[in-house]
Motif scaffolding. Structure first.
Motif, PDB file in Angstrom:
ATOM      1  N   THR A  52       3.756 -33.559  18.895  1.00 56.27           N
ATOM      2  CA  THR A  52       2.723 -34.429  19.452  1.00 56.27           C
ATOM      3  C   THR A  52       3.382 -35.619  20.127  1.00 56.27           C
ATOM      4  O   THR A  52       4.067 -36.411  19.476  1.00 56.27           O
ATOM      5  N   LEU A  53       3.175 -35.743  21.423  1.00 57.30           N
ATOM      6  CA  LEU A  53       3.775 -36.832  22.199  1.00 57.30           C
ATOM      7  C   LEU A  53       2.743 -37.922  22.441  1.00 57.30           C
ATOM      8  O   LEU A  53       1.614 -37.648  22.871  1.00 57.30           O
ATOM      9  N   TYR A  54       3.130 -39.171  22.159  1.00 59.15           N
ATOM     10  CA  TYR A  54       2.298 -40.349  22.405  1.00 59.15           C
ATOM     11  C   TYR A  54       2.966 -41.193  23.488  1.00 59.15           C
ATOM     12  O   TYR A  54       4.203 -41.252  23.573  1.00 59.15           O
ATOM     13  N   SER A  55       2.168 -41.851  24.296  1.00 59.05           N
ATOM     14  CA  SER A  55       2.720 -42.572  25.444  1.00 59.05           C
ATOM     15  C   SER A  55       3.484 -43.840  25.058  1.00 59.05           C
ATOM     16  O   SER A  55       4.294 -44.334  25.827  1.00 59.05           O
ATOM     17  N   ASP A  56       3.210 -44.401  23.870  1.00 58.87           N
ATOM     18  CA  ASP A  56       3.962 -45.578  23.442  1.00 58.87           C
ATOM     19  C   ASP A  56       4.151 -45.553  21.928  1.00 58.87           C
ATOM     20  O   ASP A  56       3.753 -44.607  21.255  1.00 58.87           O
ATOM     21  N   TYR A  57       4.755 -46.596  21.394  1.00 60.78           N
ATOM     22  CA  TYR A  57       5.135 -46.614  19.979  1.00 60.78           C
ATOM     23  C   TYR A  57       3.950 -46.734  19.016  1.00 60.78           C
ATOM     24  O   TYR A  57       4.055 -46.354  17.857  1.00 60.78           O
ATOM     25  N   SER A  58       2.833 -47.278  19.474  1.00 61.79           N
ATOM     26  CA  SER A  58       1.745 -47.597  18.544  1.00 61.79           C
ATOM     27  C   SER A  58       0.432 -46.861  18.789  1.00 61.79           C
ATOM     28  O   SER A  58      -0.402 -46.784  17.892  1.00 61.79           O
ATOM     29  N   THR A  59       0.216 -46.325  19.969  1.00 61.23           N
ATOM     30  CA  THR A  59      -1.066 -45.698  20.271  1.00 61.23           C
ATOM     31  C   THR A  59      -1.323 -44.480  19.392  1.00 61.23           C
ATOM     32  O   THR A  59      -0.406 -43.780  18.961  1.00 61.23           O
ATOM     33  N   THR A 191       7.256 -46.520  26.863  1.00 59.64           N
ATOM     34  CA  THR A 191       8.282 -45.889  26.044  1.00 59.64           C
ATOM     35  C   THR A 191       7.595 -45.039  24.976  1.00 59.64           C
ATOM     36  O   THR A 191       6.905 -45.575  24.107  1.00 59.64           O
ATOM     37  N   PRO A 192       7.746 -43.725  25.029  1.00 61.17           N
ATOM     38  CA  PRO A 192       6.976 -42.826  24.178  1.00 61.17           C
ATOM     39  C   PRO A 192       7.586 -42.603  22.794  1.00 61.17           C
ATOM     40  O   PRO A 192       8.745 -42.920  22.537  1.00 61.17           O
ATOM     41  N   ARG A 193       6.778 -42.030  21.931  1.00 66.18           N
ATOM     42  CA  ARG A 193       7.251 -41.562  20.627  1.00 66.18           C
ATOM     43  C   ARG A 193       6.765 -40.129  20.434  1.00 66.18           C
ATOM     44  O   ARG A 193       5.739 -39.727  21.007  1.00 66.18           O
ATOM     45  N   LEU A 194       7.500 -39.394  19.655  1.00 67.38           N
ATOM     46  CA  LEU A 194       7.182 -37.995  19.416  1.00 67.38           C
ATOM     47  C   LEU A 194       7.084 -37.751  17.919  1.00 67.38           C
ATOM     48  O   LEU A 194       7.933 -38.208  17.156  1.00 67.38           O
TER      49      LEU A 194
END
Length: 239
Positions: A52-59, A191-194
């Motif tokens: 699951t990829l999120y567009s930033d660190y907190s969303t 900056t994304p998070r996975l």
């Protein structure tokens, strides 16, 4: 960076392992090294994976999500993420891009270890700062690079079950920005998070044997590599 490439880049470091015995206080190094050692000894492991990829660190809003499979049997590793497959044997590594109808075959000793989630100690080679937290059910290992680093991640957080040292979740925080759009359609860079999660997969020996059978993909005669008939329309790249 294209999001699918980010997912494929981090491929491999997360698989559950079987029972480790009595719980005790462990360092990050001990948890990871022990997990890898126990997993190496298992002849068969099978998991469903979710990326699951999120567009930033907190969303909490999902940007992209892919399902996958991990199978280890008889020292062969099979991994699938969306329409891309990886198969690693002792001396050959394959990447199959079914969208582009292309297959890359790499001739390399110990490919099954190097290209699989067995190589969890690889994190210890690149992340200097390591901490571990405990809650009721998990060891929570956080790894960060040093001040001078070429690692593409600002940190990695790994959730490991205390009961059996199984890795159930990884959070990866990237440093390279990804192009997205805001609610008004304007181009922005974030900056994304996975997040990678693992769940048990029902073992189907007949199907699984086909997934790891080398002749199902290619044959080798001398120095010549020939793809199996089902890949007749695919382009082969050798390295």
């Amino acid at each position: 960076m294209k999001s699918i490439n980010m997912i494929l880049w981090l491929l491999f470091l997360s698989i559950s392992i079987n029972s480790y015995g009595q719980q005790k206080k462990l360092s990050v190094d001990e948890v990871i090294r022990t997990a890898e050692d126990v997993l190496k000894k298992r002849k068969q492991v099978s998991y469903n994976t979710k990326y699951t990829l999120y567009s930033d660190y907190s969303t909490k809003e999902i940007y992209e999500q892919y399902k996958g499979v991990f199978l280890k049997k008889n020292n062969v590793c099979y991994v699938k993420i969306k329409n891309t497959e990886f198969i690693a044997y002792d001396n050959y590594g394959l990447k199959i891009n079914n969208d582009e109808k292309a297959i890359q075959i790499r001739n390399a000793a110990n490919a099954a270890f190097e290209e699989s989630p067995l190589s969890v100690t690889a994190y210890l080679k690149v992340f200097e700062n390591r901490t571990i937290k405990n809650d009721k059910d998990f060891y929570i290992c956080e790894l960060k690079p040093g001040k001078i680093s070429q690692v593409m991640l600002s940190k990695v957080i790994i959730y490991i079950k205390k009961s059996d040292l199984s890795i159930t979740k990884q959070l990866l925080y990237y440093v390279e920005k990804m192009e997205t759009k805001d609610k008004n359609g304007k181009k922005i860079y974030t900056t994304p998070r996975l997040e990678i999660t693992f769940s048990n997969r029902i073992i189907d020996n007949k199907k699984d044997d086909l997934l790891i059978k080398r002749d199902n993909y290619f044959t080798v005669k001398g120095s010549d590599i020939k793809l199996s008939q089902r890949f007749s329309g695919y382009k082969l790249f050798k390295s």
